[in-house]
Enzyme design. Sequence first.
Site, PDB file in Angstrom:
ATOM      1  N   LEU A  98      -3.060 -26.660   0.299  1.00 38.82           N
ATOM      2  CA  LEU A  98      -3.269 -28.050   0.713  1.00 38.82           C
ATOM      3  C   LEU A  98      -4.388 -28.706  -0.087  1.00 38.82           C
ATOM      4  O   LEU A  98      -4.375 -29.913  -0.312  1.00 38.82           O
ATOM      5  CB  LEU A  98      -3.625 -28.120   2.199  1.00 38.82           C
ATOM      6  CG  LEU A  98      -2.487 -27.946   3.198  1.00 38.82           C
ATOM      7  CD1 LEU A  98      -3.052 -27.911   4.612  1.00 38.82           C
ATOM      8  CD2 LEU A  98      -1.469 -29.048   3.061  1.00 38.82           C
ATOM      9  N   ASP A 142       0.243  -7.689   1.365  1.00 39.54           N
ATOM     10  CA  ASP A 142       0.591  -6.281   1.541  1.00 39.54           C
ATOM     11  C   ASP A 142       2.100  -6.079   1.557  1.00 39.54           C
ATOM     12  O   ASP A 142       2.628  -5.324   2.380  1.00 39.54           O
ATOM     13  CB  ASP A 142      -0.044  -5.693   2.797  1.00 39.54           C
ATOM     14  CG  ASP A 142       0.047  -4.166   2.819  1.00 39.54           C
ATOM     15  OD1 ASP A 142       0.111  -3.567   1.730  1.00 39.54           O
ATOM     16  OD2 ASP A 142       0.067  -3.574   3.920  1.00 39.54           O
ATOM     17  N   HIS A 156       0.812  -1.214   0.000  1.00 37.98           N
ATOM     18  CA  HIS A 156       0.000   0.000   0.000  1.00 37.98           C
ATOM     19  C   HIS A 156       0.851   1.272   0.000  1.00 37.98           C
ATOM     20  O   HIS A 156       0.326   2.363  -0.257  1.00 37.98           O
ATOM     21  CB  HIS A 156      -0.984   0.005   1.176  1.00 37.98           C
ATOM     22  CG  HIS A 156      -0.377   0.169   2.526  1.00 37.98           C
ATOM     23  ND1 HIS A 156      -0.121  -0.877   3.379  1.00 37.98           N
ATOM     24  CD2 HIS A 156       0.020   1.280   3.198  1.00 37.98           C
ATOM     25  CE1 HIS A 156       0.388  -0.426   4.503  1.00 37.98           C
ATOM     26  NE2 HIS A 156       0.492   0.878   4.413  1.00 37.98           N
ATOM     27  N   VAL A 164      -7.915 -27.860   0.687  1.00 37.05           N
ATOM     28  CA  VAL A 164      -9.024 -28.017   1.620  1.00 37.05           C
ATOM     29  C   VAL A 164      -9.718 -26.673   1.833  1.00 37.05           C
ATOM     30  O   VAL A 164      -9.095 -25.619   1.688  1.00 37.05           O
ATOM     31  CB  VAL A 164      -8.563 -28.563   2.990  1.00 37.05           C
ATOM     32  CG1 VAL A 164      -8.065 -29.986   2.886  1.00 37.05           C
ATOM     33  CG2 VAL A 164      -7.471 -27.659   3.593  1.00 37.05           C
ATOM     34  N   SER A 172       4.892   2.798   7.974  1.00 35.02           N
ATOM     35  CA  SER A 172       4.439   1.647   7.207  1.00 35.02           C
ATOM     36  C   SER A 172       5.537   1.171   6.272  1.00 35.02           C
ATOM     37  O   SER A 172       6.075   1.945   5.479  1.00 35.02           O
ATOM     38  CB  SER A 172       3.196   2.026   6.391  1.00 35.02           C
ATOM     39  OG  SER A 172       2.621   0.903   5.801  1.00 35.02           O
TER      40      SER A 172
END
Length: 365
Positions: free
Chosen positions: A286, A154, A124, A288, A231
């Site tokens: 996996l 991110d 971002h 699932v 950030s």
Amino acid sequence: MKTIIKSFVGAVVGTILVLLIAFFVIKQHKPEQTAPIVKNQIQKIPEVKTSYLLPQNTDFTVAAAKSVNAVVHIKTIIGIKPQNYDNFFGSLRDYLYGQPQQALIAFGSGVVISPNGYIVTNNHVVDGADKIIVTFNNKREMGANIIGTSPSTDLALIKVDAKDLPYLTYGNSDNLKVGQWVLAVGNPFNLTSTVTAGIISAKARDIHILGGKTAIESYIQTDAAVNPGNSGGALVNTAGQLIGINAAIASQTGAYEGYSFAIPVNLVRKVVNDLMNYGQIQRAYLGVQIRDIDADFAKKMHLHDLNGVYVAMVVEGSGADKAGIKKGDIITAIDNHPAKDLSELLGIIGQYSPGNVVRVSLLRD
């Protein structure tokens, strides 16, 4: 493809190479026995003296010295703001730079991870950028190019044309413990890098800020002060090793209010290697569909433990299917790393690549 089945005492192990090779260990799922109640035993509660002083052997100076020169200020210029642009740390552009009518100017921090100019930051921070300017701790400025981005985590990898840069080495976020001291390092004001200290408050936090079915949110939560512009900065241990990339703060005002969140470095390392080698993320699955186990669901399904992740469906023909994982199983660990909830499981699987071998521990009635 062929399936290999081997029998062991009280366990079944199946293997198949489809994206991830899934091994699993089946344990009998039985309610825990309760200890007998002993009446009329009254114990004196011991007095505990507390101290808020740092241990005498805790020294942040070495870690700070290693980190400050490897953390950079990132300024991005965006011609048209994209709809999905959302700087979780907010922007200080009005305070520092002012904003031309025709462009958006935003900024954050980044971490140099190699001497030849690779820098990791948040997606971002650079999302939609037309121009990226990196300022180092010695005030040197350089333009940067985007190597690749990963919106689902991110993270973004950018590069400047340089050599012999100070950089941070990777630590191991799997070894982190709640209560461990950490430093948050950023360069939010385009002056010099700033350092704050705190402890790890929690691990594998899902704060629902990325959205999307493929997002991986398994954050390290700390109480190190992190503010707008940090950030993409570094979370380091007391040895000065990179253990996370700061990504968000929990705040009603946009300023620090006690908690911040960082992306674990083991996931960062996987994403960075993929972006360097392939230009995009190589995600492993996996095979699932899974969900968290809360008290209501446990009661409905007559489950005796809230720890683990419930398998709601197995994709036909997947590695999990051919290994023998079934609907109703409860996944408790991946390669002996406990997976107490969905966030923790996704964070673990996110570190693997298609074709890697993993061992899945699970409970089955």
